[in-house]
Design an enzyme around this catalytic site. Sequence first.
Site, PDB file in Angstrom:
ATOM      1  N   ASN A 229       0.240  -8.437  -3.843  1.00 18.00           N
ATOM      2  CA  ASN A 229       0.596  -7.112  -3.350  1.00 18.00           C
ATOM      3  C   ASN A 229      -0.175  -6.060  -4.159  1.00 18.00           C
ATOM      4  O   ASN A 229      -0.829  -6.387  -5.153  1.00 18.00           O
ATOM      5  CB  ASN A 229       2.111  -6.918  -3.430  1.00 18.00           C
ATOM      6  CG  ASN A 229       2.597  -6.760  -4.858  1.00 18.00           C
ATOM      7  OD1 ASN A 229       2.086  -7.380  -5.781  1.00 18.00           O
ATOM      8  ND2 ASN A 229       3.615  -5.930  -5.043  1.00 18.00           N
ATOM      9  N   CYS A 231       0.268  -3.864  -6.492  1.00 19.46           N
ATOM     10  CA  CYS A 231       0.401  -3.719  -7.960  1.00 19.46           C
ATOM     11  C   CYS A 231       0.380  -5.032  -8.718  1.00 19.46           C
ATOM     12  O   CYS A 231       0.486  -5.049  -9.954  1.00 19.46           O
ATOM     13  CB  CYS A 231       1.663  -2.931  -8.280  1.00 19.46           C
ATOM     14  SG  CYS A 231       1.483  -1.173  -7.939  1.00 19.46           S
ATOM     15  N   GLU A 233       2.422  -7.763  -8.866  1.00 13.85           N
ATOM     16  CA  GLU A 233       3.557  -8.515  -9.377  1.00 13.85           C
ATOM     17  C   GLU A 233       4.004  -9.650  -8.460  1.00 13.85           C
ATOM     18  O   GLU A 233       4.815 -10.484  -8.863  1.00 13.85           O
ATOM     19  CB  GLU A 233       4.757  -7.589  -9.652  1.00 13.85           C
ATOM     20  CG  GLU A 233       5.442  -7.008  -8.420  1.00 13.85           C
ATOM     21  CD  GLU A 233       4.841  -5.691  -7.971  1.00 13.85           C
ATOM     22  OE1 GLU A 233       5.516  -4.955  -7.218  1.00 13.85           O
ATOM     23  OE2 GLU A 233       3.710  -5.388  -8.390  1.00 13.85           O
TER      24      GLU A 233
END
Length: 545
Positions: A229, A231, A233
């Site tokens: 995704n 960012c 994580e």
Amino acid sequence: MISSSCPADEILAGAGTGRNVTLFNCFVMGAIEDSVPGIFRALQEAAITMQQGGGIGHDFSTLRPYGFRARGAGGVASGPVSFMDIWDAMCGALLSTGARRGAMMATLRCDHPDIQAFVAAKQRPGRLRHFNLSVLVTDAFMAAVRADDEWPLLFPDGEPEAAGETILREWAGTDAPVPCRIIRRIRARALWEQILQANYDCAEPGVLFVDRINQLNNLWYRERISATNPCGEIPLPPYGACDLGSLNLAAFVSAPFTTEARLDLLALAETAKIAVRMLDNVIDASRFPLAEQAESARGSRRVGLGITGLADAFLMLRLRYGEDRSLAVAAEAMLTICHAAYRSSIGLAKEKGPFPFFERQKYSQGAFIRSLPEDIQEGIAKHGVRNSHVLAIAPTGTISLLAGNVSSGIEPIFGPSYARRVLAEDGTVMEFALTDYALDRWRRSAKDPRGLPKWFVRAAELPVRAHLEMQATLQPFVDNSISKTINVPEDCPFSEFSQIFDIAYDRGLKGCTTFRPNPISGAVLSAAPAEMKTPHCCALEREPD
């Protein structure tokens, strides 16, 4: 009283509204077919997903490199980076229709022939501004860097009669190694240094240690992951989705700022159990932009429960971020959440059944599962587990504000006071002056409106190693991954900076992202005039979670 648990912003914004939006923050899209119809079909799927509120991740490694002869028409391929410009324009167009921030991740393999163009892509101000970029770094590449070996740049061989050496390689969009034709060879260390220099100059691209991601994936027996995704994580398979929530550690501190201050681990565990049930329910309550996304999410029932307010909790516990005691407290908190979350998911499996993609014997052989306590492993073997993955640490930019302006995710406190820019519904930018939640509480209790406790530390004041050690300390208790920005002072010498990614690799991280103040990247946060100026990691238009 501040909130102890916070669903991700898509859940908060969409649940119960009746609007045609998804409750999932982000998706990794399907493999991009290397053809004009395939490329624009993938673009359409991305646009539909973003229109309904989902950020996206794409691996562009399937697209043939610049200068390759295109099949059929006989033209020359323009390469994956040129098509990323089209995605970026699409994202900007959707953003211009309202206040939704566009969030995209683009990845490219470290052995793709266009990897050097990818690494340099964001050195031109304003280009690909809606993208985060990450290089898919393999163990073989890291070994070549350290041996100062040559490194082959290659691409799947579509024309067997063409001249040149071919070797077998795993590749995006394939289920098994495929013949790849070597286009040219470069020094691995030279490419590595180019990646490091780009990070030093403009904070991108980050790196994803893709072999480690796949080795530690609970669904190792059915997935090959090559993107995350926006960012980072949640590493996800094609059409995978991230269902996020966070526990606010600042809400679990008893007797804050006193010598009796402690973290209530029992309450933390009980809240984690409830939060897993809530996130599992989101999967059934949500709409999905695409049928393939619904199939993937419902098949794995992947969720990502994490933490926010870590640095605020440290402040309330009279701990300095990065010191040994703070690392021990953070590890104890994340271990508590991890074990409680898995026990909750086992309980849900007894109640509702395990996730459909569950294969008891293979799942139990996963490296992360084998690291869990014996009672959890036995529970999985007997009853199954409701969710393939249960833990992820997101940046929590929005929900940390809703929780009273606590520190974001596992990041240090940015500063005592700062200005935050927010995009309004009409597209205008508003700016708000904010004070950190824990610091504000301390000032009120100490009757010192501008003072700082001696254990207070700004993000920019921490040594780089403190950032890395915090991420490395928590990674063993997180089955997905961690969004963490390694803040680097502007005057950090390149010789010191260049060690960060090697340390991250050696410490077992799944990826690494840095931010050093520079004129190219934007900032969501800016320091108040009296405070130290350190830009934030994400530009205004692409700050998700």
